[in-house]
Design an enzyme around this catalytic site. Structure first.
Site, mmCIF file in Angstrom:
data_model
loop_
_atom_site.group_PDB
_atom_site.id
_atom_site.type_symbol
_atom_site.label_atom_id
_atom_site.label_comp_id
_atom_site.label_asym_id
_atom_site.label_seq_id
_atom_site.Cartn_x
_atom_site.Cartn_y
_atom_site.Cartn_z
ATOM 1 C CG ASP A 82 -2.020 1.189 1.450
ATOM 2 O OD1 ASP A 82 -2.205 1.571 -0.078
ATOM 3 O OD2 ASP A 82 -2.292 1.880 2.679
ATOM 4 C CG HIS A 85 -5.923 0.447 6.337
ATOM 5 N ND1 HIS A 85 -5.124 -0.324 6.302
ATOM 6 C CD2 HIS A 85 -6.296 1.390 5.738
ATOM 7 C CE1 HIS A 85 -4.626 0.074 4.481
ATOM 8 N NE2 HIS A 85 -5.147 1.131 4.927
ATOM 9 C CG HIS A 113 -5.147 6.480 4.772
ATOM 10 N ND1 HIS A 113 -5.000 6.554 3.621
ATOM 11 C CD2 HIS A 113 -4.805 5.341 4.901
ATOM 12 C CE1 HIS A 113 -4.596 6.076 2.950
ATOM 13 N NE2 HIS A 113 -4.610 5.501 3.911
ATOM 14 C CB CYS A 159 -6.387 6.935 -1.586
ATOM 15 S SG CYS A 159 -7.717 5.711 -2.312
ATOM 16 C CG ASN A 213 -1.333 3.720 4.879
ATOM 17 O OD1 ASN A 213 -2.663 2.851 4.843
ATOM 18 N ND2 ASN A 213 -0.874 3.027 3.603
#
Length: 302
Positions: free
Chosen positions: A16, A207, A209, A240, A249
């Protein structure tokens, strides 16, 4: 609710974190990053992604990365596999666990994978069947659980529905993703309360951000709700491509520093100093400032 005694971090930096980088990153640098993370004590590392290089060029070569990393016993080295073809490629590379993605927002699902939420879930059926037949563990992700760049607020009941579907399909764990980082502690606790009626709390992960600087606060709120698994990215790498303005993140270093600082003896098994060094090394490779606040503070102190 008392805080958990153990917390597991799922390190998503190599996948990611790197997948949206514009500059080429060598296989050797990707391998070094994974090996550094293993040496720092990370027990779950998302190494790469078996998707078409046409859509995610940076993840080309994931099979070679898996072949070259020094896999430590007891560490899960996983990959994203969005469809049956991706699963087959992952299995050919010797991967024993994959992840699948769905969204809690219809608009985001259409923008991201060009299909509805229900269509995306239906696409996972053959993958899940093949995974069961081959003993491959599958982890589920739900995007936009606390806000969508196209729809705004997302109904927690919709998040619960998608999470329940993934869990019922056979995902052993479902990670709830605040993709655009707009979540707050109160909304995080409310979300977990609602979703946990559909999926047990010990099968949920967070998860977060850090777009609005709320990631650590949301992790603490999740801890208060009994969640003990969190996705994080070394040096705060990632973002993203379908969520304009979404920053990376939460940094793995910052999460460990917070957990250690609680003084409750929460066990992660991770060496913070080694993790900081790993994050600085990949930041130097990318030629950018380290996204970890802890790492930056240490630099100033030095």
């Amino acid at each position: 609710m008392s805080l958990p005694k153990q917390v597991r971090l799922v390190e998503v930096g190599p996948r990611d974190g790197l997948q949206n980088e514009k500059q080429p990153i060598s296989i050797a640098d990707k391998v070094r990053l994974v090996d550094d993370l293993s040496a720092a004590g990370l027990g779950h590392i998302e190494v790469g992604s078996f998707v078409s290089p046409k859509w995610v060029p940076q993840m080309a070569g994931s099979a070679e990365v898996f072949a070259r990393i020094a896999q430590k016993p007891g560490v899960s080295y996983t990959a994203l596999a969005p469809n049956l073809k991706g699963l087959e490629a992952a299995m050919a590379a010797g991967v024993s666990e994959v992840a699948v993605f769905a969204a809690a927002s219809e608009a985001f699902s259409q923008k991201n994978i060009n299909c509805s939420i229900d269509e995306s879930l239906a696409r996972f059926a053959p993958l899940m069947e093949a995974a069961r037949e081959n003993g491959i563990r599958v982890r589920g992700y739900v995007s936009c659980v606390l806000g969508c760049p196209y729809e705004g607020e997302v109904d927690p009941a919709q998040v619960a529905r998608v999470a329940r579907e993934l869990f019922a399909m056979g995902c052993y764990e479902v990670s709830l993703g605040d993709t655009i980082g707009t979540g707050t502690p109160g909304k995080t606790r409310q979300l977990i309360d609602i979703v946990s009626r559909a999926v047990p709390r010990d099968k949920l992960a967070g998860h977060f951000h850090d777009t609005y600087g709320q990631a650590l606060a949301n992790i603490y709120a999740s801890l208060l709700e009994g969640i003990c698994v969190f996705d994080s990215s070394v040096a705060g790498l990632g973002g993203c491509p379908y969520a304009k303005g979404a920053s990376g993140n939460v940094a793995s270093e910052d999460v460990i520093y917070m957990l250690d600082g609680l003084g409750l003896g929460i066990d992660t098994g991770i060496d913070l100093e080694a993790l900081i060094a790993a994050g600085q090394r990949i930041s130097d490779v990318l030629g950018r400032p380290n996204g970890s606040r802890v790492a930056k503070a240490r630099q100033h102190l030095d």
